[in-house]
Design a protein around this motif. Sequence first.
Motif, short mmCIF file in Angstrom:
data_model
loop_
_atom_site.label_atom_id
_atom_site.label_comp_id
_atom_site.label_asym_id
_atom_site.label_seq_id
_atom_site.Cartn_x
_atom_site.Cartn_y
_atom_site.Cartn_z
N LYS A 115 61.63 83.01 19.06
CA LYS A 115 61.32 83.62 17.77
C LYS A 115 61.63 82.71 16.59
CE LYS A 115 60.04 87.59 19.51
NZ LYS A 115 58.60 87.92 19.54
N ARG A 116 62.30 81.56 16.85
CA ARG A 116 62.66 80.69 15.73
C ARG A 116 61.41 80.07 15.11
NH1 ARG A 116 67.32 77.75 19.27
NH2 ARG A 116 65.64 78.04 20.77
N LEU A 117 61.37 80.02 13.81
CA LEU A 117 60.21 79.50 13.09
C LEU A 117 60.70 78.56 11.98
CD1 LEU A 117 57.07 79.96 13.01
CD2 LEU A 117 57.49 81.51 11.11
N PHE A 118 60.10 77.36 11.94
CA PHE A 118 60.53 76.36 10.96
C PHE A 118 59.34 75.99 10.08
CE2 PHE A 118 63.40 76.18 14.49
CZ PHE A 118 64.64 75.97 13.91
N ALA A 119 59.40 76.40 8.84
CA ALA A 119 58.31 76.13 7.90
C ALA A 119 58.52 74.77 7.24
CB ALA A 119 58.25 77.22 6.84
N PRO A 120 57.42 74.07 6.88
CA PRO A 120 57.58 72.81 6.14
C PRO A 120 58.27 73.07 4.80
CG PRO A 120 55.30 73.14 6.86
CD PRO A 120 56.01 74.42 7.10
N SER A 121 59.10 72.14 4.38
CA SER A 121 59.72 72.30 3.06
C SER A 121 58.65 72.16 1.98
CB SER A 121 60.82 71.26 2.85
OG SER A 121 60.25 69.98 2.66
N GLN A 122 58.87 72.79 0.86
CA GLN A 122 57.91 72.72 -0.24
C GLN A 122 57.75 71.27 -0.71
OE1 GLN A 122 58.87 75.31 -3.49
NE2 GLN A 122 56.94 74.98 -4.55
N GLU A 123 58.87 70.55 -0.75
CA GLU A 123 58.83 69.15 -1.18
C GLU A 123 57.98 68.31 -0.25
OE1 GLU A 123 61.98 65.49 -2.11
OE2 GLU A 123 62.66 67.31 -1.11
N PHE A 124 58.14 68.52 1.09
CA PHE A 124 57.35 67.76 2.05
C PHE A 124 55.87 68.12 1.93
CE2 PHE A 124 55.32 66.56 5.93
CZ PHE A 124 56.02 65.45 6.39
N ALA A 125 55.58 69.41 1.88
CA ALA A 125 54.20 69.87 1.86
C ALA A 125 53.43 69.33 0.65
CB ALA A 125 54.16 71.40 1.86
N GLU A 135 67.90 68.21 10.59
CA GLU A 135 67.33 69.48 10.12
C GLU A 135 66.40 69.32 8.92
OE1 GLU A 135 70.38 72.41 9.65
OE2 GLU A 135 71.07 72.22 11.72
N LYS A 136 65.90 68.10 8.70
CA LYS A 136 64.99 67.89 7.56
C LYS A 136 63.63 67.34 7.99
CE LYS A 136 66.66 63.19 6.45
NZ LYS A 136 65.44 62.44 6.79
N CYS A 137 63.52 66.86 9.24
CA CYS A 137 62.28 66.23 9.69
C CYS A 137 61.40 67.21 10.46
CB CYS A 137 62.58 65.04 10.61
SG CYS A 137 63.49 63.70 9.83
N PRO A 138 60.16 67.42 10.05
CA PRO A 138 59.25 68.22 10.88
C PRO A 138 59.09 67.57 12.25
CG PRO A 138 58.29 67.76 8.72
CD PRO A 138 59.51 66.91 8.83
N ILE A 139 58.93 68.41 13.28
CA ILE A 139 58.68 67.91 14.64
C ILE A 139 57.23 68.17 15.00
CG2 ILE A 139 59.22 68.18 17.08
CD1 ILE A 139 62.10 68.72 16.34
N VAL A 140 56.53 67.11 15.33
CA VAL A 140 55.11 67.17 15.70
C VAL A 140 55.03 67.10 17.23
CG1 VAL A 140 52.87 66.04 15.46
CG2 VAL A 140 54.45 66.09 13.52
N THR A 171 48.34 70.31 17.96
CA THR A 171 49.46 69.66 17.28
C THR A 171 49.72 70.34 15.94
OG1 THR A 171 50.20 67.58 16.26
CG2 THR A 171 47.85 67.98 16.25
N PRO A 172 50.97 70.38 15.51
CA PRO A 172 51.21 70.79 14.12
C PRO A 172 50.71 69.72 13.15
CG PRO A 172 53.26 70.72 15.42
CD PRO A 172 52.21 70.03 16.21
N THR A 216 51.93 73.31 8.98
CA THR A 216 52.16 74.19 10.12
C THR A 216 53.64 74.54 10.27
OG1 THR A 216 50.36 73.00 11.25
CG2 THR A 216 51.67 74.52 12.57
N SER A 217 53.93 75.83 10.30
CA SER A 217 55.27 76.27 10.69
C SER A 217 55.41 76.10 12.19
CB SER A 217 55.49 77.73 10.30
OG SER A 217 55.48 77.87 8.89
N THR A 218 56.51 75.50 12.63
CA THR A 218 56.66 75.17 14.04
C THR A 218 57.59 76.13 14.76
OG1 THR A 218 58.37 73.58 13.42
CG2 THR A 218 56.14 72.73 13.74
N LYS A 219 57.34 76.26 16.07
CA LYS A 219 58.19 77.05 16.96
C LYS A 219 58.68 76.11 18.07
CE LYS A 219 55.39 81.26 16.33
NZ LYS A 219 54.68 82.36 17.02
N PRO A 220 59.98 76.04 18.32
CA PRO A 220 60.49 75.14 19.36
C PRO A 220 59.82 75.40 20.70
CG PRO A 220 62.30 76.00 18.06
CD PRO A 220 61.07 76.75 17.62
#
Length: 656
Positions: free
Chosen positions: A13-23, A412-417, A431-432, A437-441
Amino acid sequence: MSQPTIESILEEKRLFAPSQEFAQQAHIKSQQEYQDLYETARANPEQFWANLAEQELDWFEKWDQVLDWNPPFAKWFVGGKLNISYNCLDRHLTSWRKNKAALIWEGEPGDSRTYTYAQLHREVCLMANVLKQLGVEKGDRVGIYLPMIPEAAIAMLACARIGAAHSAVFGGFSAEALKTRLVDAEAKLVITADGGFRKDKVVSLKPEVDKALADNGAPTVENVLVVQRSEEKVHMEPGRDHWWHDLKAGVSADCPPEPMDSEDLLFILYTSGTTGKPKGVVHTTGGYNLYTHVTLKWAFDLKDTDVYWCTADVGWITGHSYIVYGPLSNGATTVMYEGAPRPSNPGCIWDVIEKYGVTIFYTAPTAIRSFIKMGEHHPNARDLSSLRILGTVGEPINPEAWMWYHRIIGQEKCPIVDTWWQTETGGFMITPLPGATSTKPGSATLPFPGIMADVVDLDGNPVQPNEGGYLVVTYPWPGMMRTVYGDPVRFRRTYWEHIAPKDGQYFYFAGDGARKDEDGYFWIMGRVDDVINVAGHRLGTMEVESALVSHPAVAEAAVVGRQNEVKGEEVCAFVTLEKDYEGHEELSNELKQHVANEIGAIACPGEVRFTDALPKTRSGKIMRRLLRNLASGEEIAGDTSTLEDRSVLDKLRGGS
């Protein structure tokens, strides 16, 4: 072939959204932008790819037809003329990129080289002219059997420059495996080295070539070009064998690129199966150039300021697409490393990131799990603050390994592709996009724009959310393989006949099972062959492995099925432990119960075997079919030429 379904699944259920700064800084800045791109591509895929081909590549002549689709055979940008070496090198020489670092290479003993685009262009032209001098012409095939040294990329680009197709053979393959591939490709020349370095040892290469060519073993090979790397003494056959450093001194650095038809053969790359001879996957020039270029640019949000490092070997498709062609076509700085974590330097990966200020790091889940086992004190002792994006490739990643990667390496700051793709697809398929893309592990998330992917049953009908099925692609894409070299019947049978065409709809299927969740995210279950049928309940190997790895004692796990008189099949688990744990019956029972708690009693392993290491290919994939043989007490069957460390198999066999 039976239907892969999941009776009980790990809930993630964990969801990681891109940070606004990154996006805000990304090429694709939001989920809505992704959705708009995806819908545009779905509505008119030919126009979508044609627009990108015009914007992203340099063409000598424009195409007459975007797509010629005669299922299952596709041609893209028909009649167009270009050269991938030109797109990777020459077009960057008219801008400031001329003096930008194109290729940074770090050797295992600590030596290093950096090539600017101008310098790399010169080296490629020199090798291209040497190849011509040795009789290589447009349309010939050239075998490449090299370690992870710059000359591997130079050789690929030199072949492409003069219109010769390369067939890279991974440097860990045996002489017999090399011979099989040279014979099938009818190679005219082989480019190799005296040897290379791997885990504090010299790996001999030229002697393996000599064995492959002995007794006219590969009769079409006329010459061997040898790069001096390890300075081992090697036999040089008069008239056949030539030192690269000798011949390059006598040729011009001017070599105009050969105009190539978009559908001209670029390379053949062999994938080994469990039985039969390896399949020669054919990729052609125009569609592959575009696809690797765009997928890397968007999926890794590639920018001119990036230092990009993919840890794969150039002998595999990941090295072709995302060490050489994709990065250089984009004008990026790409890192190549000869070494691997080893007793003398277990933290070498982190040293390279720190030394060169790597910003994008792309590696395999098996490597990540080995990093976990070695301990977080190694990365914690280095400055990894330059990293901005992380990626994974090769097989599904366990959620707990994903979280470690996110927490320890990415801070905890790098998106995972997390990318799903194959040798046959040429580039990323699911791919995200890190700014969108909000990612799920554990999930590869969503299809790349222009990729029509689905999960279907054997009749081609889409399955329900969270129901397992066959991962298919329903429309051609530019990077797709064109055929199996010399065997179009095998191409059709292997990839297009598992799921019968339905109302004119063809399904590309290359062996992976998957499910889509309620958000449309794809979860790769692994090879359909790896699905285990326990008392009629079909379990994906990944979910059981994920459950095992979530236990604090477990560093890595691989599970396979074996026959059981009562259940039909039962789960057999091979487990490597964290350094503070020892394998014993009490822990075995604890792990069995842990899996039962995580998934259900049906998934409880019948046996847990503890091992120091798992049998893997040099690209990091666990060879589960060998574990199936071991679990069942059978002789090891099929091709083992891709195995990285044969001693692992011997130890497992001795303990079985």
